[in-house]
Design an enzyme around this catalytic site. Structure first.
Site, PDB file in Angstrom:
ATOM      1  N   SER A 144       0.871  -1.068  -0.121  1.00 14.04           N
ATOM      2  CA  SER A 144      -0.048  -0.026  -0.042  1.00 14.04           C
ATOM      3  C   SER A 144       0.832   1.355   0.060  1.00 14.04           C
ATOM      4  O   SER A 144       2.066   1.247   0.426  1.00 14.04           O
ATOM      5  CB  SER A 144      -0.990  -0.165   1.297  1.00 14.04           C
ATOM      6  OG  SER A 144      -1.341   1.229   1.591  1.00 14.04           O
ATOM      7  N   SER A 145       0.390   2.566  -0.541  1.00 12.10           N
ATOM      8  CA  SER A 145       1.104   3.452  -0.517  1.00 12.10           C
ATOM      9  C   SER A 145       1.461   4.149   0.818  1.00 12.10           C
ATOM     10  O   SER A 145       2.338   4.986   1.034  1.00 12.10           O
ATOM     11  CB  SER A 145       0.561   4.477  -1.312  1.00 12.10           C
ATOM     12  OG  SER A 145      -0.752   4.977  -0.840  1.00 12.10           O
ATOM     13  N   CYS A 146       0.714   3.537   1.816  1.00 15.03           N
ATOM     14  CA  CYS A 146       0.874   4.133   3.341  1.00 15.03           C
ATOM     15  C   CYS A 146       2.062   3.348   3.846  1.00 15.03           C
ATOM     16  O   CYS A 146       2.413   3.821   5.018  1.00 15.03           O
ATOM     17  CB  CYS A 146      -0.157   3.848   4.106  1.00 15.03           C
ATOM     18  SG  CYS A 146      -0.416   2.116   4.630  1.00 15.03           S
TER      19      CYS A 146
ATOM     20  N   TYR B 198      -0.894  -0.906   9.956  1.00 19.36           N
ATOM     21  CA  TYR B 198      -0.976  -1.531   8.725  1.00 19.36           C
ATOM     22  C   TYR B 198       0.358  -1.302   7.928  1.00 19.36           C
ATOM     23  O   TYR B 198       0.661  -2.320   7.311  1.00 19.36           O
ATOM     24  CB  TYR B 198      -2.163  -0.756   7.975  1.00 19.36           C
ATOM     25  CG  TYR B 198      -2.465  -1.337   6.683  1.00 19.36           C
ATOM     26  CD1 TYR B 198      -3.146  -2.609   6.637  1.00 19.36           C
ATOM     27  CD2 TYR B 198      -2.241  -0.779   5.494  1.00 19.36           C
ATOM     28  CE1 TYR B 198      -3.582  -3.113   5.214  1.00 19.36           C
ATOM     29  CE2 TYR B 198      -2.684  -1.117   4.362  1.00 19.36           C
ATOM     30  CZ  TYR B 198      -3.062  -2.306   4.176  1.00 19.36           C
ATOM     31  OH  TYR B 198      -3.535  -2.816   2.816  1.00 19.36           O
TER      32      TYR B 198
ATOM     33  N   LYS C 175       2.616  -4.111   6.094  1.00 19.73           N
ATOM     34  CA  LYS C 175       2.942  -4.472   5.008  1.00 19.73           C
ATOM     35  C   LYS C 175       4.404  -4.311   4.527  1.00 19.73           C
ATOM     36  O   LYS C 175       4.957  -4.989   3.552  1.00 19.73           O
ATOM     37  CB  LYS C 175       2.207  -3.321   4.096  1.00 19.73           C
ATOM     38  CG  LYS C 175       0.652  -3.657   4.021  1.00 19.73           C
ATOM     39  CD  LYS C 175       0.301  -4.896   3.262  1.00 19.73           C
ATOM     40  CE  LYS C 175      -1.100  -5.268   2.954  1.00 19.73           C
ATOM     41  NZ  LYS C 175      -1.279  -6.507   2.263  1.00 19.73           N
TER      42      LYS C 175
ATOM     43  N   HIS D 241     -12.993   3.403   3.256  1.00 10.45           N
ATOM     44  CA  HIS D 241     -12.219   4.237   2.907  1.00 10.45           C
ATOM     45  C   HIS D 241     -13.153   5.652   2.423  1.00 10.45           C
ATOM     46  O   HIS D 241     -14.271   5.586   2.516  1.00 10.45           O
ATOM     47  CB  HIS D 241     -11.438   3.685   1.799  1.00 10.45           C
ATOM     48  CG  HIS D 241     -10.010   2.969   2.198  1.00 10.45           C
ATOM     49  ND1 HIS D 241     -10.320   1.457   1.979  1.00 10.45           N
ATOM     50  CD2 HIS D 241      -9.008   3.181   2.670  1.00 10.45           C
ATOM     51  CE1 HIS D 241      -9.174   0.975   2.517  1.00 10.45           C
ATOM     52  NE2 HIS D 241      -8.388   1.860   2.921  1.00 10.45           N
TER      53      HIS D 241
HETATM   54  O1  GFB Z   1      -9.394   6.730   2.532  1.00  7.86           O
HETATM   55  P1  GFB Z   1      -9.328   7.086   3.783  1.00  7.86           P
HETATM   56  O2  GFB Z   1     -10.017   6.558   4.931  1.00  7.86           O
HETATM   57  O3  GFB Z   1      -7.510   6.582   4.146  1.00  7.86           O
HETATM   58  O4  GFB Z   1      -9.048   8.759   4.191  1.00  7.86           O
HETATM   59  P2  GFB Z   1      -6.149   7.196   3.919  1.00  7.86           P
HETATM   60  C1  GFB Z   1      -8.616   9.505   3.157  1.00  7.86           C
HETATM   61  C2  GFB Z   1      -8.995  11.027   3.372  1.00  7.86           C
HETATM   62  O5  GFB Z   1     -10.266  11.376   3.105  1.00  7.86           O
HETATM   63  C3  GFB Z   1      -8.707  11.271   5.092  1.00  7.86           C
HETATM   64  C4  GFB Z   1     -10.541  11.811   4.300  1.00  7.86           C
HETATM   65  O6  GFB Z   1      -7.951  12.647   4.961  1.00  7.86           O
HETATM   66  C5  GFB Z   1      -9.925  11.436   5.568  1.00  7.86           C
HETATM   67  O7  GFB Z   1     -10.004  12.250   6.699  1.00  7.86           O
HETATM   68  N1  GFB Z   1     -11.990  11.728   4.596  1.00  7.86           N
HETATM   69  C6  GFB Z   1     -13.182  12.596   4.386  1.00  7.86           C
HETATM   70  C7  GFB Z   1     -12.810  10.637   4.970  1.00  7.86           C
HETATM   71  N2  GFB Z   1     -14.112  12.058   4.604  1.00  7.86           N
HETATM   72  C8  GFB Z   1     -14.220  10.676   4.859  1.00  7.86           C
HETATM   73  C9  GFB Z   1     -15.019   9.765   5.173  1.00  7.86           C
HETATM   74  O8  GFB Z   1     -16.127   9.923   5.361  1.00  7.86           O
HETATM   75  N3  GFB Z   1     -14.399   8.443   5.351  1.00  7.86           N
HETATM   76  C10 GFB Z   1     -13.000   8.414   5.134  1.00  7.86           C
HETATM   77  N4  GFB Z   1     -12.683   7.118   5.534  1.00  7.86           N
HETATM   78  N5  GFB Z   1     -12.275   9.358   5.129  1.00  7.86           N
HETATM   79  C11 GFB Z   1      -5.556   4.825   4.398  1.00  7.86           C
HETATM   80  C12 GFB Z   1      -4.898   3.861   5.496  1.00  7.86           C
HETATM   81  O9  GFB Z   1      -5.342   6.037   4.568  1.00  7.86           O
HETATM   82  O10 GFB Z   1      -5.426   4.403   3.065  1.00  7.86           O
HETATM   83  C13 GFB Z   1      -4.642   2.567   4.989  1.00  7.86           C
HETATM   84  O11 GFB Z   1      -5.400   3.858   6.816  1.00  7.86           O
HETATM   85  C14 GFB Z   1      -4.551   2.201   3.613  1.00  7.86           C
HETATM   86  O12 GFB Z   1      -3.608   1.877   5.855  1.00  7.86           O
HETATM   87  C15 GFB Z   1      -5.435   3.192   2.761  1.00  7.86           C
HETATM   88  O13 GFB Z   1      -2.992   2.707   3.436  1.00  7.86           O
HETATM   89  C16 GFB Z   1      -5.044   3.134   1.288  1.00  7.86           C
HETATM   90  O14 GFB Z   1      -5.671   7.414   2.722  1.00  7.86           O
HETATM   91  O15 GFB Z   1      -5.983   8.417   4.965  1.00  7.86           O
END
Ligand code: GFB
Length: 309
Positions: free
Chosen positions: A109-111, A138, A142, A181
């Site tokens: 993953s890119s994280c 995570y 990875k 996500h």
């Molecule tokens: O997709 P996401 O949960 O994961 O959040 P990450 C991406 C961005 O979207 C963050 C914002 O800045 C969130 O605060 N966001 C805005 C939201 N509204 C929402 C919402 O309603 N739900 C969610 N979930 N986010 C994950 C990692 O990071 O990415 C994993 O935690 C993995 O480990 C994955 O690497 C690909 O991009 O921040």
């Protein structure tokens, strides 16, 4: 060039969004696809994985099985994201090595990259700085998986490769608002707000972080491409080369589903990594490019969500 013809390809994690897309993509290849249901094998249990692999004897393995989730799930369930992922990847790689599979692809993953990595992020940025705290559990699992694949190649000569996909979305995604996500969450929120005639919909964080998104069918195509054309110890980035702020993404999602109200930013929720645009030029040099643009991909994800509910 690795010829896939006639191989027995085990897609571990076929019920997940990525695994299901790989199964769809493999339907047009001359291979036999193997899948294991959760009640047949618990991937966290080493003996069950060893027994299943020994009995079914795949010759190629796609490790699409993982405990995944969005920013809130990662932060809330560190044990699940660290322990389960360590066990799943270690069990599958070890069992695959034991029977001598011809090829295995592991997905990261890119994280995995440092929070403050220079953008766009090249593969050699790995382990050059501290991780983003919200997803360090995570990321560490990875990173261990990438290193284990590399170690099997180095010590025993197995053709194990690793790909690092950017943020993914598409059919079969998780739409639970707390654990998903961002794209599935925003699609669901926008549809709900539109149907309720609400004046606003809530977006987590400031809206300023930037993310790069890939439709899962593009990733599945890249996986098949890499199985055929890539064999090296270095992991390889799989991205689109484009990112956008979350606020712009939310506006795009709202337009896609026809929600015309306001976007309201809940800054009590975390932003996470400020930016994680990957440099995918090594993959481009090999000859692979994504095909599905974000607008088209969002419309497809929306259709898939409506069909599933
Ligand atoms: O997709 P996401 O949960 O994961 O959040 P990450 C991406 C961005 O979207 C963050 C914002 O800045 C969130 O605060 N966001 C805005 C939201 N509204 C929402 C919402 O309603 N739900 C969610 N979930 N986010 C994950 C990692 O990071 O990415 C994993 O935690 C993995 O480990 C994955 O690497 C690909 O991009 O921040």
């Amino acid at each position: 060039m690795f010829d896939l013809s006639g191989h027995r390809v085990w897609v571990a994690g076929h019920r997940g969004m990525v695994g299901a897309a790989v199964v769809r993509r493999l339907a047009s290849e001359p291979v036999e696809v193997l899948t294991a249901d959760r009640d047949a094998v618990d991937l966290v249990r080493q003996n069950q994985v060893e027994d299943w692999i020994a009995a079914h004897r795949p010759s190629v393995v796609v490790v699409a099985a993982a405990r995944v989730g969005g920013i809130a799930a990662n932060d809330a369930r560190p044990v699940d994201f660290l322990y389960d992922n360590l066990m799943i990847e270690a069990n599958i790689l070890a069992a695959a090595a034991k029977i001598g599979v011809a090829k295995l692809i592991f997905l990261g993953s890119s994280c995995i990259y440092p929070r403050e990595a220079a953008q766009p992020i090249r593969e050699d940025a790995l382990l050059t700085g501290p991780l983003e705290p919200t997803n360090q559990w995570y990321a560490i699992a990875k990173i261990a998986g990438i290193k284990l694949a590399e170690a099997y190649r180095r010590q025993h000569g197995h053709d194990f490769i690793s790909a690092m996909p950017t943020n993914l979305y598409g059919p079969g995604d998780n739409y639970d608002l707390e654990s998903s996500h961002v794209i599935p969450a925003l699609l669901r929120k926008a549809i709900t707000a539109r149907d309720a005639g609400a004046a606003e919909m809530v977006v987590w964080g400031t809206g300023r972080p930037r993310r790069e998104f890939m439709h899962v069918d593009d990733l599945a195509d890249a996986i098949v491409f890499l199985l055929k054309h890539y064999s090296a110890s270095a992991h390889i980035n799989v991205g689109t080369g484009c990112d956008l702020p979350i606020a712009d993404l939310a506006a795009m999602v709202a337009r896609t589903v026809g929600f015309t109200g306001r976007l309201c930013f809940d800054t009590s929720r975390p932003d996470g990594t400020p930016r994680k645009l990957m440099d995918s030029s090594r993959l481009a040099e090999l000859g692979w490019r994504p095909r599905i643009g974000l607008q088209e991909g969002l419309a497809d994800a929306w259709r898939a969500y409506v069909t599933a509910t």
